[in-house]
Design a protein around this motif. Structure first.
Motif, PDB file in Angstrom:
ATOM      1  N   CYS A  97       0.841  -1.201   0.000  1.00  0.00           N
ATOM      2  CA  CYS A  97       0.000   0.000   0.000  1.00  0.00           C
ATOM      3  C   CYS A  97       0.870   1.242   0.000  1.00  0.00           C
ATOM      4  O   CYS A  97       0.571   2.204  -0.715  1.00  0.00           O
ATOM      5  CB  CYS A  97      -0.931   0.023   1.212  1.00  0.00           C
ATOM      6  SG  CYS A  97      -0.103  -0.098   2.799  1.00  0.00           S
ATOM      7  N   THR A  98       1.965   1.217   0.748  1.00  0.00           N
ATOM      8  CA  THR A  98       2.865   2.374   0.782  1.00  0.00           C
ATOM      9  C   THR A  98       3.379   2.685  -0.610  1.00  0.00           C
ATOM     10  O   THR A  98       3.332   3.821  -1.085  1.00  0.00           O
ATOM     11  CB  THR A  98       4.065   2.086   1.695  1.00  0.00           C
ATOM     12  OG1 THR A  98       3.608   1.542   2.916  1.00  0.00           O
ATOM     13  CG2 THR A  98       4.855   3.343   1.945  1.00  0.00           C
ATOM     14  N   CYS A 101       0.611   3.574  -3.286  1.00  0.00           N
ATOM     15  CA  CYS A 101       0.199   4.966  -3.129  1.00  0.00           C
ATOM     16  C   CYS A 101       1.264   5.905  -3.682  1.00  0.00           C
ATOM     17  O   CYS A 101       0.946   6.852  -4.397  1.00  0.00           O
ATOM     18  CB  CYS A 101      -0.045   5.227  -1.644  1.00  0.00           C
ATOM     19  SG  CYS A 101      -0.233   6.935  -1.232  1.00  0.00           S
ATOM     20  N   ARG A 114       1.257   6.937   3.286  1.00  0.00           N
ATOM     21  CA  ARG A 114       0.748   5.796   4.039  1.00  0.00           C
ATOM     22  C   ARG A 114       1.866   4.841   4.428  1.00  0.00           C
ATOM     23  O   ARG A 114       1.968   3.741   3.902  1.00  0.00           O
ATOM     24  CB  ARG A 114      -0.291   5.069   3.195  1.00  0.00           C
ATOM     25  CG  ARG A 114      -1.056   3.999   3.973  1.00  0.00           C
ATOM     26  CD  ARG A 114      -2.068   3.321   3.080  1.00  0.00           C
ATOM     27  NE  ARG A 114      -2.388   1.992   3.560  1.00  0.00           N
ATOM     28  CZ  ARG A 114      -3.608   1.593   3.892  1.00  0.00           C
ATOM     29  NH1 ARG A 114      -4.621   2.431   3.797  1.00  0.00           N
ATOM     30  NH2 ARG A 114      -3.801   0.369   4.297  1.00  0.00           N
ATOM     31  N   PRO A 133      -0.793   0.276   9.321  1.00  0.00           N
ATOM     32  CA  PRO A 133      -0.704   1.223   8.206  1.00  0.00           C
ATOM     33  C   PRO A 133      -1.316   2.545   8.655  1.00  0.00           C
ATOM     34  O   PRO A 133      -2.344   2.540   9.333  1.00  0.00           O
ATOM     35  CB  PRO A 133      -1.562   0.587   7.118  1.00  0.00           C
ATOM     36  CG  PRO A 133      -1.824  -0.793   7.559  1.00  0.00           C
ATOM     37  CD  PRO A 133      -1.709  -0.819   9.045  1.00  0.00           C
ATOM     38  N   CYS A 228      -2.389  12.004   2.246  1.00  0.00           N
ATOM     39  CA  CYS A 228      -3.367  11.072   1.707  1.00  0.00           C
ATOM     40  C   CYS A 228      -4.711  11.755   1.552  1.00  0.00           C
ATOM     41  O   CYS A 228      -5.133  12.523   2.414  1.00  0.00           O
ATOM     42  CB  CYS A 228      -3.490   9.892   2.671  1.00  0.00           C
ATOM     43  SG  CYS A 228      -5.064   9.022   2.624  1.00  0.00           S
ATOM     44  N   CYS A 243      -4.566   1.837  -2.265  1.00  0.00           N
ATOM     45  CA  CYS A 243      -4.145   0.976  -1.164  1.00  0.00           C
ATOM     46  C   CYS A 243      -5.155  -0.151  -0.938  1.00  0.00           C
ATOM     47  O   CYS A 243      -4.777  -1.257  -0.573  1.00  0.00           O
ATOM     48  CB  CYS A 243      -3.965   1.793   0.116  1.00  0.00           C
ATOM     49  SG  CYS A 243      -5.368   2.839   0.533  1.00  0.00           S
ATOM     50  N   CYS A 247      -3.818  -4.275  -1.673  1.00  0.00           N
ATOM     51  CA  CYS A 247      -3.462  -4.896  -0.395  1.00  0.00           C
ATOM     52  C   CYS A 247      -3.432  -6.401  -0.540  1.00  0.00           C
ATOM     53  O   CYS A 247      -4.452  -7.027  -0.842  1.00  0.00           O
ATOM     54  CB  CYS A 247      -4.487  -4.493   0.668  1.00  0.00           C
ATOM     55  SG  CYS A 247      -4.232  -5.309   2.237  1.00  0.00           S
ATOM     56  N   THR A 252      -7.591  -3.888   3.909  1.00  0.00           N
ATOM     57  CA  THR A 252      -8.067  -2.507   3.901  1.00  0.00           C
ATOM     58  C   THR A 252      -9.441  -2.437   3.246  1.00  0.00           C
ATOM     59  O   THR A 252      -9.635  -2.918   2.158  1.00  0.00           O
ATOM     60  CB  THR A 252      -7.097  -1.606   3.118  1.00  0.00           C
ATOM     61  OG1 THR A 252      -5.789  -1.792   3.645  1.00  0.00           O
ATOM     62  CG2 THR A 252      -7.483  -0.160   3.261  1.00  0.00           C
TER      63      THR A 252
END
Lengths: 290, 423, 753
Positions: A97-98, A101, A114, A133, A228, A243, A247, A252
């Motif tokens: 997700c980091t 994003c 994130r 997260p 975000c 994200c 995932c 999420t």
């Protein structure tokens, strides 16, 4: 999922129907058509696309979120309340997700929307790990919007805390005010600076807030606060935030809290639910299931 | 001597101009700031100068509102330094913005919940008050200078005087002077809450931030205000003792100014003690750990050597010496100012060095996301350059305008004024 | 806005128009201004392909805008990102696919400014770790000429076997084999034997398949030894199927010396001493047999050697195992009973136990737990995965008769990827069966991925001519004579068929032209073969008019899928999936491919010159044990943020993790007087390096560990000089049955510096 009790033939029919049903479902989605798939099916099966079979579950997580997203987008913006639910039991701290994003929003060095906090807890051999997260909380009482001297960051009626890149002065008061450290400042650097030159993908436009921007010279979003924004530009096109879709633990969830039958509303009815730093009274829109 | 001084200051100012240009073209990435320590040296200087300005101004009100004649000699210099400190403070904010070219947004868009928004408007009003007071105070002398001066200087003085010229007869002059007195009082009275609002306001813009426990206290605005008074008094002491030739100095005034400074320092220490001891008492990491790092961590000397020694102990000692010369008093003033700079640093930076959420500091690896900050050479050069520019302008003003001596006796029309040199 | 977006092609106009429209409608009234844009005039297309940031091959959709790759997203038509059985595909697929952070950072690998752009020729004859090769740029033709000249020397001297190749194992593997056959060298080797050769050998010995995959989503009890699928994510469906399994009520139990990310999700974690998993599995089997919980019918009908196994297990009690592995006898007993009574269950092990000298038997013991309870090729059990087979290569040539340099035939269960360790040992000691002159190293950083770094470097120096085909100037390419620029996965063709219990073939295709007009790795070998005029068995010049795309096309058409490459390109998501669903209990219909044609508790006594202690999966201690001087086990693992040693130069991934630490139990560290974050020296009998300690309460007190792949001294600016490499600390240890390099068998000590 169970044992293969049906005879071969019935199972093949089921699979066929399942595949066709899946195709039909996605046809129903406004934006993507399975034109090639349908044509392939038509070419080989000489049959027509059947309507969704009752027994095929449509309650699976991401398709449900997708449908509920489309429902919510039909409502006027002040009747929506976007929330995100993160199931810490399912998060595996993979950081997809980091990075997803960062890739989606073209984030430069020094800006992260994130990150995932990874903690090791306990004493051997009674140990465990906790993964958190941490996107922007999109608080209902955001300390950051209160302090912006010009109202460049503000809370939209649907709950998303936004930044107007063209207004923001870059005074960084809001960065200091966020109790979660969720805001970053764009210092104007590039990952590939002086290598000898900035690579083309860093000069590609990004579409945050539905505005096309290219990071060059001194232009926004360089010199602005950034954070975000629940991928507003994707929501506007009926897509879930990056994200959520990337995932790998399927941890999420995202949706409209004002829909009492919605997935996210049902998830936060769990006793596992908590929000970060509740005592500060910020009332985040991001819930965690511990 | 003067030439050398101006030469040096001029050189530094040129460096300052270059640095500002560089900053405006290259952006904030030239600094050592990070997204997690987002306010650094320039914000420290900003609050330092705003404090200096408010402090000086409040000292001037002692003369013009409360008619404490014994301090009359420093009235004008207090106002002038209030003005230039304000300019310095605002310039530091200007270069600290991510988009300096958008500074006017702050005047066009406002947000009632944001203290910073209020502050910016306060600064304007405050600046107008100072300028108005200065004009009223100096208009007589400037108009005399208009007559005396030639060429470019004449043009500048004419501009500054906004057309005021010395009236022909003494009755009118008397009336003008009374008007000056009246207006000074009015402006002074409006100025007091404004100045308090300016600097306690700057303090409360830190004080309301829930995210930084160390800032989040009712004492923070008070601390800012008292520190402002300390730095203002120290500056007055320094300037007077340094700039007025020894023979002409008013020792009584210096002594009582020194006494005032000690009083302010004592109150400041009291508030600091209250805040820090209470903070250390509990075990809330956000407060206790921040204070421990500040006092006993890597940069312990900023607190002990700067805030305590330079800012409190040395000045009190120097000022308590019975037959102390004015040089000692000047040193006390200088020491206090350096000490207050350290106070300002400790008010801003240490609170950023603890991560708001445990584990966040290792979640992502990048220089721009560290919870550490040491200003780099560029930030220092820019700061010193900018300060030099302001000092240069201040010196020019001191040099050309009659600031340091008060007028005695009547002036007759047509008689040329005693162009008293400040230095 | 309602314009449907054709899946494979999509123009941006609609998107922007839509954004403006919906944007305006959504944001009615509020102060936020929504800027309506002029319709933008650029072309944006979406191209499906397969990732290759690691060897997993997850499906990717690349968005290419005006010739610049702008975004990478998961491809939900490719089952790898979704699930691992066909029954779950339609259901899981609705979740969309997933992609790990490495895949999402692929653009940075493509546009990495440190990439090699032109062929380079070494001008400094001296070779060494810190010696500057003094590269000179040459043209592709010049490079080919030089290489052809060197190879022709070997042909003329009738010593084609003096050519050896090393390569990553999912990149042009069949082309390299064909090339080797055509050239006449048997020494074509790949990476598997420094990776999972032991597991493959163990699974072949037990099941007759080389990569069985558990059906975790449908299982009720998942017992995993030393594998960390939630972080060492080989295929991005792994976290989903494990976590879905958990949501369906399955239990997850992890046996690992370290509290891994998977252990963080487990119901139970048992710390174990490294190398003792076999003892634990045997003791569990003992309990299962004693408690009569085994599947009698399955064992009677489908297995071989149960009686011998039972006899061997008689004294392998939990108490016996407790002394060896550290897990209490009570726990072992309850594990065994839980495993056997919560059916379907899966017991699995990969390279944790696998990269140690007793790995072959250890993994067999673990896998046999599945056999004991009959959880083989059942829903929720260990599936006998058959990878989809592409058709025969169009190149007709039989393999050369010469013996391999690495002596693979001495390893009874050696993998056909070769034995790197033996190759390098013989190179270094100069005692191989013949001399090797020329090496091709493709997408492989041997200096950082082989054990015993200094001797590997010396071994490489003894070769006359080294060609490295890679994207970077890394530690290995600095020892080369010629460096050929390689391609990233976004610039080349390939086919991916591995990783799920279901037959499929996915297309990897270039989404843009190769940035520096390079040949792809496969095309490089094809071009060499053409220039050398290598002939196939009919005397024709092979590859004379077959490009790599034709090669793939032919093999596709000859496969079960019977489609052409173009048809595959047009298929949704570039993926062909078998219309037949995942089959269970295949053993009932097709012969089991073991020697005895049954699932084997024991190897047949006549099996291939293997020593007696391997007939049954006997427990033996690993060869290198801690002693007074080097009292700690050193293990290493993969983390999801990086792939081996090849991603450390990627900015996004470096921001997640830019160095590795030496993890140590805080109690151990405190008793030795070390502090968290301290820089220490790590010493072994064979080398020394420096590492930064990090306290981790999840480490077994006798074990130190770290992530693999760091410690670069060349490569690129992001990667250089960060972290440390464990392979400076070991020697040429090889598994005598499988030829596996034993990375995890190291004992060390730490000292203050």
């Amino acid at each position: 999922m169970g044992s293969n009790k049906e005879p071969n033939q019935g199972r093949k029919e089921f699979i066929k129907k399942g595949l066709l049903a899946g195709g039909g479902l996605l046809v129903a989605s406004e934006l993507i058509k399975w034109k090639p798939m349908i044509e392939a099916v038509k070419a080989t099966q000489h049959t027509e696309v059947l309507p969704l079979v009752e027994t095929v579950s449509t309650e699976d997580v991401v398709i449900r979120m997708q449908k509920e997203l489309h429902e919510a987008l039909k409502k006027p913006v002040e009747e929506i309340h976007w929330i995100m639910v993160i199931d810490q039991k399912k998060c595996v701290a993979c950081d997809a997700c980091t990075v997803g994003c960062s890739a989606e929003n073209g984030l430069p060095p020094g800006v992260v929307y994130r990150p995932v906090i990874k903690e090791e807890i306990g004493t051997y051999p009674n140990v465990s790990r906790r993964f958190t997260p941490r996107p922007c909380m999109h608080c209902e009482n955001p300390p950051c919007t209160q302090v912006c001297p010009i109202g460049a960051t503000y809370k939209r009626p649907d709950g998303i805390v936004s930044i107007d890149y063209d207004k923001c002065l870059g005074c960084r008061y809001c960065l200091s005010a966020c109790p979660y450290g969720a805001r970053s400042f764009d210092w104007g650097e590039y990952h590939t600076e002086n290598t000898p030159e900035v690579m083309p993908y860093e000069l590609e436009p990004t579409f945050e807030y539905g505005d096309e921007k290219v990071r060059k010279g001194n232009k926004s979003p360089i010199g602005n606060a950034r954070k975000c924004h629940f991928c507003i530009h994707r929501l506007q096109n009926g897509m879930l935030p990056t994200c959520v879709t990337t995932c790998i633990g399927r941890a999420t969830y995202f949706g409209d809290l004002n829909n009492p039958n919605g997935l996210v509303a049902s998830l936060i009815g769990s006793p596992r639910v908590k929000r970060l730093k509740e005592k500060l009274g910020t009332k985040p829109s991001v819930y965690y299931l511990t | 001597m003067k030439r050398l001084y101006f030469f040096i200051i001029g050189a530094f100012s040129l460096v300052g101009l270059w640095a500002i240009y560089y900053r405006l073209t290259e952006g904030l990435k030239m600094t050592a700031l990070t997204s997690n320590v987002s306010w650094g040296l320039w914000v420290v200087f900003y609050i330092f100068f705003i404090g200096l300005s408010a402090g000086s101004f409040l000292l001037s009100t002692m003369v013009y509102v409360f008619n404490m004649k014994q301090y009359e000699k420093i009235g004008k210099v207090a106002l002038l330094s209030a003005f230039f400190s304000l300019v310095a403070g605002l310039m530091f904010i200007f270069i600290d913005l991510g988009h300096p070219e958008r500074f006017w947004h702050a005047l066009v868009y406002r947000q009632p919940t944001s203290i910073l928004s209020w502050e910016i408007h306060f600064y304007l009003i405050y600046m107008l008050i100072i300028v108005a007071e200065l004009w009223f105070l100096l208009r007589e002398d400037i108009s005399r200078l208009v007559i005396k001066a030639k060429g470019f200087k004449k043009f500048v003085f004419k501009l500054v005087s906004i057309g005021y010229s010395i009236p022909d007869n003494s009755e009118k002059l008397e009336r003008d002077r009374k008007q000056t007195h009246k207006w000074m009082k009015i402006l002074g009275i409006i100025g007091i809450p404004t100045a308090i609002g300016v600097h306690a306001g700057t303090g409360s813009l830190f004080g309301v931030i829930v995210a930084k426990h160390m800032w989040n206290s009712g004492l923070t605005p008070i601390l800012f205000l008292v520190s402002a008074l300390v730095s203002g008094a120290a500056l007055m002491l320094l300037l007077y003792a340094l700039l007025v030739p020894k023979e002409k100095q008013d020792n009584t005034m210096l002594k009582s100014l020194g006494g005032l400074l000690i009083l302010f320092i004592a109150v400041d220490l009291l508030i600091v003690a209250a805040k820090y001891l209470v903070g250390l008492y509990n075990y809330v990491p956000d407060e206790r750990q921040v204070l421990l790092n500040m006092m006993f961590g890597e940069r312990w000397y900023i607190f002990w050597v700067g805030q305590i020694m330079l800012g409190a102990i040395i000045p009190i000692l120097l000022l308590s010496i019975k037959k102390g010369s004015s040089t000692l008093k000047a040193l006390a003033g200088l020491s206090t100012i350096l000490g207050i700079f350290c106070v300002r640093w400790n008010l801003v930076v240490p609170a950023y060095l603890e991560s708001p959420m445990p584990g966040l500091e290792t979640a992502f690896v990048h220089d721009r996301l560290l919870f550490e900050y040491t200003p780099n050479l560029f930030e220092w050069i820019t700061s010193l350059g900018l300060i030099s520019i302001v000092i240069l302008l201040f010196s020019l003003a001191l040099n050309s305008l009659p600031i340091m001596e008060t007028k005695e006796g009547k002036e007759d029309n047509g008689e040329t004024a005693d162009g008293v040199q400040a230095i | 806005m309602k314009k449907p977006l054709d899946f494979l092609k999509c123009t941006r106009r609609g998107f922007i128009a839509g954004t403006a429209t919906i944007g305006v409608s959504l944001l009615n009234g509020k102060s936020m201004k929504s800027v309506a844009h002029d319709l933008l005039n650029f072309e944006e297309i979406k191209i499906p392909t397969c990732c290759h940031m690691c060897g997993g091959g997850t499906g990717v959709i690349a968005t290419v805008r005006d010739g610049v790759v702008a975004k990478l997203e998961p491809n939900k038509y490719n089952p790898i990102g979704v699930c691992n059985t066909s029954l779950n595909f339609t259901e899981n697929q609705k979740d969309g696919a997933a992609m790990c952070p490495k895949g999402l950072s692929g653009i940075m690998a493509l546009y990495d400014p440190d990439r090699v752009k032109k062929p380079l020729l070494r001008t400094n004859p001296e070779k060494g770790i810190n010696v500057d090769p003094k590269w000179r740029e040459i043209t592709w033709d010049e490079a080919f000429d030089i290489i052809v000249r060197e190879l022709k020397k070997l042909i003329n001297e009738d010593r084609p076997e003096a050519l050896i190749t090393f390569s990553e194992n999912s990149l042009a593997t069949s082309i390299q084999r064909d090339f080797g056959n055509l050239f006449g060298t048997p020494n074509i080797s790949f990476h598997t034997n420094i990776c999972s050769a032991t597991r493959k050998a163990a699974t072949m010995a037990v099941f007759g398949v080389d990569e069985p995959l558990g059906d975790y989503q449908n299982s009720k009890y998942m017992l995993i030894f030393g594998w960390n699928p939630l972080s060492a994510v080989k295929w991005s469906h792994l976290p989903q199927i494990l976590l879905n399994g958990k949501s369906n009520g399955s239990k997850l139990v992890i046996i690992d010396p370290r509290y891994s990310e998977t252990a963080a999700k487990a119901d139970l974690w048992y710390p174990i001493i490294p190398g003792t998993d076999g003892a634990l599995a045997l003791a569990m089997s003992h309990v299962i047999i004693e408690e009569n919980l085994y599947n009698q019918e399955f064992i009677e009908n489908w297995t071989f050697g149960f009686d011998e196994y039972k006899k061997y297990l008689k004294d392998k009690t939990p108490e016996w195992a407790e002394k060896i592995c550290g897990v209490s006898a009570k726990d072992i007993k309850s594990l065994a009973i839980e495993f056997a009574t919560n059916q379907p269950s899966i017991a699995d092990a990969w390279i944790g136990p696998g990269q140690q000298s007793n790995g072959f038997n250890s993994i067999r013991a673990v896998l046999l737990l599945n056999v004991l309870v009959g959880s083989v090729d059942e829903p929720g059990g260990m599936m006998m995965t058959e990878e989809f087979k592409l058709g025969e290569s169009p190149i007709r040539i039989s393999p050369p008769k010469k013996k391999r340099f690495d002596g693979k035939e001495k390893f009874p269960f050696g993998h056909n990827s070769g034995v790197y360790v033996e190759t390098f040992r013989q190179l270094f000691e100069e005692n191989g069966p013949y001399k090797l002159d020329v090496a091709f190293i493709t997408m492989s950083n041997l200096v950082l991925s082989m054990p015993n770094t200094s001797q590997v470097v010396e071994g490489l120096k003894k070769l006359k001519f080294i060609v490295v085909n890679d994207n970077y100037l890394n530690e290995t390419s600095n020892l080369a004579d010629i460096v050929i620029p390689g391609t990233t996965y976004l610039e080349r063709f390939g086919l991916v068929t591995r990783g799920i219990n279901w037959e499929y073939v996915a297309l990897r295709q270039p989404v843009i032209k190769p940035l520096f007009n390079q040949y792809s790795e496969a095309e490089f070998f094809i071009e060499l073969a053409k220039r050398l005029e290598l002939k196939d068995q009919s005397g024709q010049v092979a590859f004379s008019n077959i490009r790599y795309e034709d090669y793939l096309d032919i093999r596709l058409q000859r496969s079960k899928a019977n489609i052409t490459l173009d048809e595959l390109k047009e298929a949704p998501g570039g993926v062909w999936t078998s219309p037949e669903s995942t089959e269970y209990r295949r053993y009932e219909k097709t012969v089991i491919k073991t020697e005895t044609k049954k699932f084997q508790f024991s190897l047949s006594n006549s099996s291939k010159n293997i020593s007696l202690n391997y007939i049954l999966p006997e427990y033996q201690q690993r060869r290198w044990l801690p002693d007074k001087k080097y009292p700690y086990y050193l293990i290493s693992w993969k983390h999801i943020t990086h792939t081996h040693s090849r991603t450390q130069n990627n900015p996004y991934l470096s921001e997640l993790k830019d160095q590795n630490y030496l993890y140590i139990n805080p109690m151990t560290a405190n008793s030795l007087g070390f502090k968290d974050g301290e820089l220490v020296g790590v010493i072994s009998p064979f080398g020394e390096t420096k590492a930064q300690l990090r306290f981790s309460p999840g480490m077994h007190p006798e074990v130190l560990g770290t992530e693999w792949g760091f410690g670069h001294w060349a490569f690129g600016d992001y990667a250089r000089e960060k972290g440390f490499a464990v392979n400076q600390l070991n020697k040429f240890l090889v598994d005598e049955v499988t030829g596996q390099a034993l990375h995890k068998e190291i004992c060390v000590n730490i000292r203050k510096i």
